[in-house]
Design a protein around this motif. Structure first.
Motif, short mmCIF file in Angstrom:
data_model
loop_
_atom_site.label_atom_id
_atom_site.label_comp_id
_atom_site.label_asym_id
_atom_site.label_seq_id
_atom_site.Cartn_x
_atom_site.Cartn_y
_atom_site.Cartn_z
N SER A 1 2.66 4.73 -6.79
CA SER A 1 2.31 3.76 -5.77
C SER A 1 2.90 2.41 -6.18
O SER A 1 3.28 2.20 -7.33
CB SER A 1 0.80 3.64 -5.62
OG SER A 1 0.21 3.19 -6.83
N SER B 1 3.83 4.21 -1.22
CA SER B 1 4.05 5.18 -2.30
C SER B 1 5.45 5.73 -2.22
O SER B 1 6.08 5.76 -1.15
CB SER B 1 3.06 6.35 -2.20
OG SER B 1 1.74 5.95 -2.46
N LYS C 1 0.83 -1.21 0.00
CA LYS C 1 0.00 0.00 0.00
C LYS C 1 0.86 1.26 0.00
O LYS C 1 0.36 2.36 0.20
CB LYS C 1 -0.93 0.00 1.22
CG LYS C 1 -0.20 -0.06 2.56
CD LYS C 1 -1.17 -0.12 3.71
CE LYS C 1 -0.43 -0.22 5.06
NZ LYS C 1 -1.34 -0.30 6.21
N TYR D 1 -3.42 1.70 -2.52
CA TYR D 1 -2.46 2.59 -1.88
C TYR D 1 -3.17 3.54 -0.90
O TYR D 1 -4.36 3.80 -1.00
CB TYR D 1 -1.71 3.41 -2.93
CG TYR D 1 -2.59 4.19 -3.87
CD1 TYR D 1 -2.95 5.52 -3.58
CD2 TYR D 1 -3.09 3.62 -5.03
CE1 TYR D 1 -3.78 6.23 -4.44
CE2 TYR D 1 -3.91 4.32 -5.89
CZ TYR D 1 -4.26 5.63 -5.59
OH TYR D 1 -5.07 6.33 -6.43
#
Length: 628
Positions: free
Chosen positions: A217, A162, A160, A222
């Motif tokens: 991401s 970034s 999840k 994300y």
């Protein structure tokens, strides 16, 4: 005819990925890269002294934020591999923000402000590799540096997670292609334009007044907390949408969709509401040239992480990412190759009463300089260093180590340590054994080292050997020795200086009863001996100014010092700190206080008090005093 950069780009990506794969395959090896903990920093800014929080043990069950000095490629290897004290962080980071140095040919010299002089130092050899030398072959060199690092960053990101890559016009368009390849075009989220104002002398083009921040991401799932970064609507928009002014000067909504407009709007992908470095508030400035505003990191961290998330910045600079992450209850990891940045960051985190954090390192490796030189073996390099010292290397058939030489007339042996090692206890013991046993024994041994463990002074004192001498190889020597041929000119010039190590001395520590449960320790620095200015990256004018400071007030060179009143011989737990610019203890921003009074729990035993000092050039010294 050489390939254009567009033609070369696929090769750069392929080579970088291959390097990253080699690193990933080696993570399980016994000789993998590990991090050395120099200090467990327990922030204690106030003048009354000691850290008052609960002190946790360093083990895999407890999280500690980390500030890492060293090459981020090596730092990421260590984080991915894990060690006995910490588990692997592969797939554990929710957010990475990086602001890598641009392909800008910038001057990265550092100004050191002293009470009566300002000294300008050039970057160290390893910093020159990271900055100026990286651009020697142009943008291609920069991109080769970035590719394997970005691959390792992707490995560290959670599903999840970034990454935000902050860049400007020099290489942004090339880096976008690389990011598409590594993270996937489908995972590209935004090209954020950070626009800012400020004067410019340029009159030949439109003024360049923006950076770009590429957001990718790792997957489609994300984190994006848009409600945490909403911007209030301006008054004109509110009126158009049904709000009206009240007689009291407020805004009153008269339509139906009240919640949307009361909350505000999601920021656009162009940000012109955050001031640039030159317009940052004075209270926020920490004296670092490329410092980024906290408001910028505040928006990014709130948007793409949650409380408790681990945030990383592998080009940390002045430490803004960690400073903001800590305030937002996120965990953080920061690394940087520049000593000035790490020194500023450590002080900054103490200054804002951060949670305890580890200050770690991989060592002052000249490894990269060695690998890109013409020296194909450590033996070749060692023989050149031995000749520069004025000695002769042993022939290969005489049974001596490949890195050894001799001064025949004085019966002195010379041992040259590797540029990829930290010279410490084991090296010195081997040198002593070599001196005592080789060819019937020799009178003296001189160890020449590139990098040293922080308590090397303590180690030398404990060995108490007048026939063991430890000297520093000049930090910029490998940079000067671009080829083996150049060392002959250096020998003729006589300009190579092998300097003694720096060390700190303290006055006898006084221990007195404070009350029935506590003692008072009075600890005062006595003197600081810096290695010769010849070993520092300074020109003649700045060397002369430094010589004057060394003669008149050597303790004014101390940038930061800290104390562990109960040193266990393994982990230095910094429970008290003072540093330049901290005026909680005095009003002089150019000096640290020379004396500390610590109130400590009473113990019916001897105490080992460890004192560490870092000078304005980033060199560390440590001394341990036994107190009755």
């Amino acid at each position: 005819m050489s390939d254009s950069l567009v033609e070369e780009l696929p090769k750069i990506i392929k080579q970088g990925k291959r390097e990253a794969q080699r690193i990933l395959e080696g993570l399980s090896k016994s000789n993998r890269i590990t991090l050395q903990t120099n200090e467990l920093v327990l922030p204690s800014k106030d003048s009354s002294g000691l850290f008052r929080g609960q002190i946790k043990d360093i083990n895999s069950n407890e999280w500690f934020n980390r500030l890492i000095y060293g090459d981020n490629l090596l730092a990421m290897q260590a984080l991915l591999a894990g060690d006995n004290n910490s588990a692997s962080l592969r797939g554990k980071l929710d957010l990475i923000y990086i602001d890598p140095p641009y392909d800008s040919k910038a001057d990265y010299r550092t100004k050191v402000e002293l009470p009566d002089a300002n000294i300008v130092q050039k970057p160290t050899v390893i910093e020159q590799f990271a900055y100026s030398d990286t651009w020697k072959h142009g943008t291609a060199s920069y991109l080769r540096m970035m590719v394997p690092r970005l691959v390792l960053m992707r490995e560290l990101l959670s599903e999840k997670g970034s990454i935000y890559v902050h860049i400007d016009w020099h290489v942004g368009h090339y880096l976008k292609i690389i990011l598409d390849d590594i993270f996937g075009r489908d995972n590209f989220r935004n090209e954020i334009v950070w626009a800012y104002k400020g004067p410019s002398p340029v009159k030949s083009t439109f003024q360049k007044k923006h950076d770009v921040i590429f957001w990718y991401s790792k997957s489609n799932e994300y984190i994006f907390n848009y409600e945490d970064i909403l911007i209030p609507y301006d008054e004109a928009t509110l009126k158009r949408r049904g709000y009206s002014e009240t007689t009291k000067g407020g805004i009153q909504f008269t339509g139906k969709d009240i919640s949307e407009y009361e909350k505000g709007r999601i920021p656009n992908d162009w940000w012109d509401d955050i001031p640039s470095g030159g317009q940052i508030s004075r209270t926020e400035l920490v004296g670092y040239k490329t410092q980024k505003p906290q408001k910028l990191l505040n928006r990014i961290i709130k948007a793409s992480s949650n409380e408790g998330s681990i945030i990383a910045d592998f080009f940390a600079g002045s430490g803004t990412t960690g400073a903001v992450a800590g305030k937002l209850n996120r965990k953080w990891i920061m690394s940087d190759l520049g000593k000035p940045g790490c020194m500023i960051t450590r002080k900054r985190m103490v200054d804002q009463d951060s949670q305890p954090f580890l200050f770690q390192s991989i060592g002052d490796y000249q490894k990269e300089q060695y690998e890109k030189s013409e020296f194909r073996t450590i033996r070749d390099l060692a023989h050149v260093i031995i000749n520069l010292y004025g000695a002769m290397p042993f022939p290969a058939n005489e049974g001596a180590p490949a890195n050894a030489g001799y001064l025949k007339q004085s019966r002195t042996l010379i041992v040259v340590d590797s540029p990829s090692k930290m010279t410490g206890y084991n090296t010195l013991k081997r040198a002593q054994e070599f001196r005592n046993s080789y060819a019937g024994g020799w009178k003296k041994v001189v160890v020449l080292g590139w990098n040293f463990v922080s308590n090397i002074g303590e180690i030398i004192t404990s060995l108490n050997d007048k026939n063991l001498e430890v000297l520093v190889i000049p930090a910029d020597l490998l940079d000067i020795l671009k080829t083996k041929a150049k060392y002959k000119k250096l020998i003729q010039s006589g300009k190579v200086r092998f300097s003694s190590l720096q060390y700190l001395t303290v006055k006898p520590i006084l221990r007195a009863e404070y009350d029935k449960n506590k003692d008072k320790l009075i600890i005062e620095m006595e003197n600081y001996v810096l290695l010769s200015p010849d070993a520092l990256p300074l020109d003649d004018k700045n060397k002369a100014m430094l010589e004057k400071v060394i003669t008149e007030d050597p303790l004014s060179l101390i940038e930061y010092w800290s104390i562990d009143p109960d040193y266990d011989g393994e982990v230095f737990r910094s429970k008290w700190q003072d540093y330049r610019q901290n005026i909680a203890n005095d009003n002089d921003p150019f000096r640290v206080v020379r004396k500390a009074e610590l109130i400590v729990p009473k113990e019916n035993r001897k105490r080992n008090v460890c004192i560490k000092a870092v000078d304005v050039f980033g060199f560390e010294s440590a001394t341990v005093v036994e107190v009755e």
